[in-house]
Scaffold this active site. Structure first.
Site, mmCIF file in Angstrom:
data_model
loop_
_atom_site.group_PDB
_atom_site.id
_atom_site.type_symbol
_atom_site.label_atom_id
_atom_site.label_comp_id
_atom_site.label_asym_id
_atom_site.label_seq_id
_atom_site.Cartn_x
_atom_site.Cartn_y
_atom_site.Cartn_z
ATOM 1 N N CYS A 35 0.828 -1.216 0.000
ATOM 2 C CA CYS A 35 0.000 0.000 0.000
ATOM 3 C C CYS A 35 0.865 1.271 0.000
ATOM 4 C CB CYS A 35 -0.977 -0.020 1.170
ATOM 5 S SG CYS A 35 -0.240 -0.528 2.735
HETATM 6 N N1 NAP Z 1 -4.963 -4.180 4.842
HETATM 7 C C1 NAP Z 1 -4.358 -3.476 3.890
HETATM 8 O O1 NAP Z 1 -4.555 -2.270 3.763
HETATM 9 C C2 NAP Z 1 -3.401 -4.145 2.940
HETATM 10 C C3 NAP Z 1 -2.835 -3.372 1.928
HETATM 11 C C4 NAP Z 1 -1.946 -3.973 1.028
HETATM 12 C C5 NAP Z 1 -1.624 -5.301 1.166
HETATM 13 N N2 NAP Z 1 -2.164 -6.014 2.181
HETATM 14 C C6 NAP Z 1 -1.760 -7.416 2.306
HETATM 15 O O2 NAP Z 1 -2.889 -8.251 2.073
HETATM 16 C C7 NAP Z 1 -2.787 -9.420 2.880
HETATM 17 C C8 NAP Z 1 -4.052 -9.510 3.732
HETATM 18 O O3 NAP Z 1 -4.103 -8.353 4.543
HETATM 19 P P1 NAP Z 1 -5.309 -8.059 5.523
HETATM 20 O O4 NAP Z 1 -5.128 -6.696 5.996
HETATM 21 O O5 NAP Z 1 -6.570 -8.481 4.893
HETATM 22 O O6 NAP Z 1 -4.970 -9.072 6.714
HETATM 23 P P2 NAP Z 1 -5.969 -9.666 7.788
HETATM 24 O O7 NAP Z 1 -7.114 -8.750 7.994
HETATM 25 O O8 NAP Z 1 -5.108 -10.022 8.949
HETATM 26 O O9 NAP Z 1 -6.506 -11.003 7.097
HETATM 27 C C9 NAP Z 1 -5.646 -12.010 6.691
HETATM 28 C C10 NAP Z 1 -6.435 -13.290 6.472
HETATM 29 O O10 NAP Z 1 -5.494 -14.296 6.097
HETATM 30 C C11 NAP Z 1 -5.953 -15.576 6.550
HETATM 31 N N3 NAP Z 1 -4.880 -16.327 7.208
HETATM 32 C C12 NAP Z 1 -4.460 -17.556 6.857
HETATM 33 N N4 NAP Z 1 -3.487 -17.966 7.655
HETATM 34 C C13 NAP Z 1 -3.277 -16.995 8.542
HETATM 35 C C14 NAP Z 1 -2.379 -16.853 9.625
HETATM 36 N N5 NAP Z 1 -1.477 -17.812 9.929
HETATM 37 N N6 NAP Z 1 -2.440 -15.719 10.347
HETATM 38 C C15 NAP Z 1 -3.323 -14.737 10.038
HETATM 39 N N7 NAP Z 1 -4.189 -14.829 9.003
HETATM 40 C C16 NAP Z 1 -4.171 -15.950 8.268
HETATM 41 C C17 NAP Z 1 -7.094 -15.316 7.498
HETATM 42 O O11 NAP Z 1 -8.233 -15.656 6.772
HETATM 43 P P3 NAP Z 1 -8.885 -17.085 6.872
HETATM 44 O O12 NAP Z 1 -8.879 -17.492 8.285
HETATM 45 O O13 NAP Z 1 -10.247 -16.802 6.340
HETATM 46 O O14 NAP Z 1 -8.081 -18.012 6.018
HETATM 47 C C18 NAP Z 1 -7.109 -13.819 7.726
HETATM 48 O O15 NAP Z 1 -8.410 -13.328 7.863
HETATM 49 C C19 NAP Z 1 -1.519 -9.247 3.732
HETATM 50 O O16 NAP Z 1 -0.461 -9.921 3.144
HETATM 51 C C20 NAP Z 1 -1.280 -7.758 3.711
HETATM 52 O O17 NAP Z 1 0.074 -7.399 3.885
HETATM 53 C C21 NAP Z 1 -3.054 -5.486 3.050
#
Ligand code: NAP
EC number: 1.2.1.38
Length: 341
Positions: free
Chosen positions: A147
């Site tokens: 991001c």
């Molecule tokens: N949030 C942002 O603004 C943003 C921006 C750019 C990139 N990203 C990237 O996008 C990805 C997802 O980000 P997010 O913000 O959506 O993260 P999040 O809210 O923490 O969600 C991550 C999801 O990944 C799954 N997961 C599977 N194994 C996991 C583990 N060992 N620990 C934690 N989660 C696990 C879980 O879904 P299930 O349980 O449903 O499998 C969890 O809900 C990351 O790599 C992040 O760096 C995020």
């Protein structure tokens, strides 16, 4: 019509993708994958979305028949593990984590985790859409940019590409809403600590620093050194990056704005503005708003870039990349205006 799957649909970026794809005219959501909530239905998970009874499944690389594109909205390290298992998956993989963005050595240094194989990393195409369309049309692995990296690289690339600034002196002060950290709680993101507070984190040590430098080199043709401080804001969404640079040309502020406008003239999601920058002008949309100011006293330039971390910084750009990859109009499903208020 193509089919897609979303892995990590219970996370912030996964949910944002789900919302966007539900409205997309030519991508059908076929599989929703979740390790923590397998067996639940989408409508149990998000009753307000009214998405119907689709059942969440655990990740299984050999159960993805018929999926044209798989989005990995999972944390770094977890994506790498899934990617290794997807080596013979015939579809396209778009990874939102940092796991495909850096070569192995740099990845281990900045992420402290085992990298994916060098072959897969080398094959991966960096999905800063506006700067890499041609390669994206043939990509098997798409590495969706970070991001902060999206906001900063989009602002700086025209300046380094045309040699308008000194690439050795780039100072970025960037701040993000709390969703940038994902849904997991930490001491810094806990309401009592984050609300009515601004906190520094990973100062000059954020993993998007090498990603930005690499992008400026590969896409802008210039070796650049970036210092970046990062702050957590007590808001849900949005990134503002304020970038201070030393120009090589001494032209008026109007001329700088004209140059930037010309650079992005044909880009549907980049808006070069002459007004006051604010995060709300992009939140809820896939736009990146850019401004450039000339500081007459010091002759420095301040470039400001604003995006929604969840859209242009994550799910929106991932969908933009899928549109490009499959030959759809790049803006399909993405032209909503920011919420603003
Ligand atoms: N949030 C942002 O603004 C943003 C921006 C750019 C990139 N990203 C990237 O996008 C990805 C997802 O980000 P997010 O913000 O959506 O993260 P999040 O809210 O923490 O969600 C991550 C999801 O990944 C799954 N997961 C599977 N194994 C996991 C583990 N060992 N620990 C934690 N989660 C696990 C879980 O879904 P299930 O349980 O449903 O499998 C969890 O809900 C990351 O790599 C992040 O760096 C995020």
């Amino acid at each position: 019509m193509i089919t897609c799957g979303i892995v990590g649909v219970t996370g912030y970026a996964g949910l944002e993708l789900l919302k966007l794809i539900e409205q997309h005219p030519t991508i059908r959501l076929e599989k929703v994958i979740s390790d923590s909530s397998a067996g639940m239905t989408l409508s149990e998970l998000y009753p307000w979305l009214q998405t119907g009874p689709k059942i969440l499944e655990p990740f299984q690389a050999d159960a993805l028949d018929g999926i044209d594109v798989l989005f990995l909205a999972t944390p770094s390290g977890v994506s790498a593990d899934y990617i290794r298992q997807l080596a013979s998956f015939p579809g396209v993989v778009i990874d939102l984590s940092g796991d495909l963005r850096l070569p192995s050595g740099l990845y281990e240094t900045w992420y402290g985790k085992p990298p994916v194989t060098e072959t897969i990393q080398r094959e991966a195409v960096y999905g800063l859409t506006e700067w890499n369309r041609e390669l994206l049309t043939k990509a098997k692995w798409i590495s969706n940019p970070g991001c902060y990296a999206t906001a900063v690289s989009l602002a700086l690339l025209p300046f380094v590409q045309h040699d308008w600034i000194d690439p050795a002196h780039i100072i970025v002060s960037a701040c993000s809403g709390i969703t940038g950290a994902g849904k997991g709680l930490s001491e810094k993101t806990h309401h009592a600590k984050s609300n009515e507070n601004v906190q520094l984190y990973k100062i000059h040590a954020h993993q998007h620093i090498p990603e930005i430098e690499q992008t400026l080199f590969h896409m802008g043709g210039t070796e650049a050194t970036v210092s970046m401080s990062t702050h957590l804001l007590p808001i849900n969404r949005g990134i503002m990056a304020t970038i201070t640079v030393q120009p090589n040309d001494h032209v008026s502020e109007d001329e700088w704005v004209n140059r930037l406008q010309n650079a992005y003239m044909d880009e549907p999601f980049i808006r070069v503005q002459r007004g006051e920058p604010e995060i709300k002008s992009t939140v809820g949309s896939n736009y990146c708003d850019l401004w450039v100011y000339k500081e007459e006293r010091t002759h420095r330039l301040t470039i400001v870039s604003v995006i929604d971390n969840m859209q242009k910084g994550a799910a929106g750009q991932a969908l933009q990349n899928a549109n490009v990859r499959f030959g759809f109009d790049e803006t399909l499903g993405l032209l909503n205006q920011p919420q603003y208020i």
